[in-house]
Design a protein around this motif. Structure first.
Motif, PDB file in Angstrom:
ATOM      1  N   TRP A   1       0.859  -1.176   0.000  1.00 57.01           N
ATOM      2  CA  TRP A   1       0.000   0.000   0.000  1.00 57.01           C
ATOM      3  C   TRP A   1       0.898   1.229   0.000  1.00 57.01           C
ATOM      4  O   TRP A   1       1.667   1.449   0.929  1.00 57.01           O
ATOM      5  N   GLU A   2       0.804   2.016  -1.057  1.00 57.45           N
ATOM      6  CA  GLU A   2       1.719   3.151  -1.200  1.00 57.45           C
ATOM      7  C   GLU A   2       1.608   4.119  -0.034  1.00 57.45           C
ATOM      8  O   GLU A   2       2.622   4.649   0.448  1.00 57.45           O
ATOM      9  N   PHE A   3       0.370   4.352   0.442  1.00 56.66           N
ATOM     10  CA  PHE A   3       0.198   5.252   1.583  1.00 56.66           C
ATOM     11  C   PHE A   3       0.901   4.695   2.822  1.00 56.66           C
ATOM     12  O   PHE A   3       1.597   5.415   3.540  1.00 56.66           O
TER      13      PHE A   3
ATOM     14  N   ASN B   1       4.633   5.030   2.481  1.00 60.28           N
ATOM     15  CA  ASN B   1       5.085   6.407   2.696  1.00 60.28           C
ATOM     16  C   ASN B   1       4.999   6.798   4.167  1.00 60.28           C
ATOM     17  O   ASN B   1       5.844   7.551   4.665  1.00 60.28           O
ATOM     18  N   VAL B   2       3.972   6.285   4.865  1.00 64.31           N
ATOM     19  CA  VAL B   2       3.851   6.575   6.293  1.00 64.31           C
ATOM     20  C   VAL B   2       5.039   5.998   7.057  1.00 64.31           C
ATOM     21  O   VAL B   2       5.668   6.684   7.874  1.00 64.31           O
TER      22      VAL B   2
END
Length: 635
Positions: free
Chosen positions: A244-246, A249-250
């Protein structure tokens, strides 16, 4: 006249007043309005915060002068006002504090949001987290007792009934089936079609489960519930972090902030050793970082933050995996602290633990790393986001492997109430907590320093000796690394590593297992730097580099040798996850010594299962590597 301040425990909501002494030493009581119940008095309790402050005034033979009497009367009036209006004063103070912060917050967000969003996002996240904690605390204060009573008198009897137990089984199996189907469907659609080579990691997971089930202490007693959910939780964490890209990034953002925070350890090192620190990188940069982190963890432990976080994660693990509170809390603690520090939180339960629980505690220690050394590996150049996620993913994997290798055959004595029986800090204030944390780190820093020096020296001797034996029969490069590269090749291959990188990863696994993870991560950091050096070489329009054995040669840079070459990015990530644990032969003595000191009566039991726990901890790390190899995606 002498004045003495004493601190005593505050009595709570209904303060019965305060006590005074008259000139003859007899105690007199004041009522709620501050009026003395006796006639002559010269001392009273003043609650200035959560504890009462006792002001003792002893009069000398000489009478007080006019000035002293005025001062004393003013003091008495002030103390009486504070005592009578303490709750209102505290309430107004908190309101002013919160209002002041939100004025600052609004001004800061408006001022910086259009210029640089990162500080605004950081401030917003911290504020929302703080508001959540405050609201949760208020909710617990207002409704905690009602919620407990509701669960005790309504929900618990319902769950313990025949219908409740049947419903629990139905829900449990339904969740397992749904999770299994979702995982299989996702693997087929998103991985098998686009990246079929990644499916080798699934074969690796299945192989580990089959092998260790066959060698289980009691295969008939294996409960598959914790095994299934341990692997499923690994998959879910990896899905959030790696697919999951989000989520990616988190975690990358959190990793950058952790790296930024840990860099403050350089200030103390610069004061002590001067600049540049890189001249003696390990001694002057890595070891001071561990001291800094230990001090921070000690402060958080004193404030109760560590216990609160570990309790939440431990309860979640126990709920999902069906493990006992003690072993769940230990697994949660291992995410943040080391194999000898985490058991301190559950020390009261160690003497009564079953063999399976003790095994789970030991596997949890071997399968994870401490936050202090995590900072050291970050300083090596290992990606912080992958190190953090690896430590989180290995906690459920450790419980799963432990329950597979050493299933529960006894009846545990712990109950759900044990979640609130964690150890507390013995420090008296924050300064003492920070100081004791720094002092306690001395043992760890010394152990790391001497172990690294000893193992690197021994490894050099072994390599030179093996090379000499190889040369006698015309075999070049016959070293310990060479042997490990083939010995652990299958493990690297079944984790889904690119075949061309399997020998290199096998070498790193061997170094981690037979020496320690410090040596292995140091070697991995050199390979990562090799890749950066090669990329810079290629960017300058040089394409004449070539392999020579396991090394890369750069002809235009005076034939620079990049020892052990490079790894693909995916292989670097798999290596980061697979090496993230204390599972090596050197750690056996450390864990036995630490746990043996906490529970001397169980030393013989610990000695019986420590080797099994170390192997299971290693496999838990390999399973984490398998999941990373299955789901890794480069953004």
């Amino acid at each position: 006249m002498s004045i003495e301040l004493k601190s005593v425990k505050h009595t709570g909501e209904n303060n019965p007043g305060f006590v005074t002494e008259d000139n003859e030493g007899k105690s007199k009581d004041f009522d709620h309005e501050g009026e003395p119940n006796g006639k002559n008095s010269s001392m009273k309790d003043i609650p200035l915060d959560n504890s009462d402050v006792v002001l003792t005034v002893e009069e000398d033979d000489e009478e007080m002068g006019a000035c002293a009497q005025v001062v004393f009367l003013v003091q008495t009036a002030i103390y009486k006002f504070i005592n009578d209006n303490w709750r209102e004063i505290v309430f107004v103070f908190y309101i002013c504090l919160i209002a002041g912060y939100f004025i600052y917050f609004t001004f800061a967000i408006v001022r910086t949001f259009e210029v640089d969003r990162e500080p605004s996002v950081r401030l917003l996240v911290c504020t929302l987290f703080g508001v959540f904690i405050i609201m949760w605390w208020i909710f617990a204060k207002l409704f905690g007792t009602q919620m407990d009573n509701f669960y005790k008198h309504r929900i618990k009897p319902l769950l313990n009934s025949d219908g409740g137990r049947m419903l629990s089984k139905i829900v449990s199996w339904s969740l397992k089936i749904v999770a299994f189907i979702a995982i299989v469907v996702y693997v087929i659609i998103d991985i098998a079609i686009d990246h079929p080579q990644n499916l080798m990691s699934v074969a690796g997971l299945a192989l580990y489960v089959i092998i260790f089930y066959a060698f289980s202490v009691n295969p008939a007693k294996v409960k598959w519930h914790p095994v299934f959910w341990g692997i499923a939780l690994q998959y879910i964490f990896a899905l959030i972090i790696l697919r999951w890209e989000f989520g990616y990034n988190v975690f990358k953002y959190l990793g950058d902030r952790v790296t930024e925070f840990l860099a403050y350890s350089d200030e103390g090192a610069l004061f002590m050793f001067g600049s540049p620190l890189e001249v003696h990188f390990f001694a002057f940069k890595v070891l001071p970082l561990i001291i800094f982190f230990y001090a921070i963890i000690s402060v958080l432990y004193y404030l109760g933050v560590m216990q609160a976080v570990v309790r939440v994660i431990g309860r979640a693990l126990a709920f999902l995996m069906g493990t006992t509170p003690a072993e769940s809390l230990n697994a949660a603690g291992n995410i943040f602290v080391g194999m000898t520090e985490s058991p301190l939180m559950i020390q009261p339960f160690l003497k009564d633990m079953t063999m399976s629980e003790l095994h789970a505690v030991m596997v949890g220690g071997f399968a994870t790393i401490a936050g202090s050394v995590l900072g050291a590996y970050i300083s090596f150049g290992i990606p912080a986001n992958h190190l953090m996620s690896a430590s989180v993913m290995s906690a459920p994997a450790a419980l799963a492997m432990s329950k597979l290798v050493y299933p529960e055959v006894e009846k545990p004595k712990s109950s759900k109430k044990d979640f609130y029986k964690m150890g507390k800090s013995k420090d008296r204030n924050i300064i003492e907590a920070a100081a004791s944390g720094a002092i306690n780190s001395i043992r760890v820093v010394a152990a790391i320093a001497v172990n690294v020096m000893a193992f690197l020296s021994i490894l050099k001797f072994i390599n030179v000796t093996l090379t000499w034996f190889g040369e006698q029969v015309e075999i070049e490069g016959f070293t310990f690394d060479f042997i490990c590269s083939y010995l652990f090749y299958p493990i690297a291959y079944f984790m889904g590593t690119t075949p061309s990188d399997c020998r290199s990863l096998g070498r790193l696994i061997g170094l981690k297992t037979f020496t320690n993870e410090f040596v292995a991560y140091d070697e991995l950091s050199k390979i990562i730097k090799n890749k950066n050096t090669l990329q810079s070489y290629i960017n300058t329009n040089h394409t004449d580099w070539f392999w020579k054995g396991d090394d890369v040669i750069l002809p235009q840079m005076n034939s620079t040798i990049l020892k052990y070459g490079i790894l693909e990015t995916r292989s670097e990530v798999v290596a980061t996850y697979a090496l993230c644990g204390f599972s090596n032969f050197g750690s056996i003595g450390i864990l036995l010594g630490g746990l043996g000191a906490l529970v001397p009566s169980r030393r013989s039991d610990l000695s019986k299962i420590v080797l099994s726990a170390m192997i299971a901890g290693n496999v838990a790390c390999f399973m984490t590597g398998c999941v990373a190899g299955l789901l890794y995606k480069d953004y």
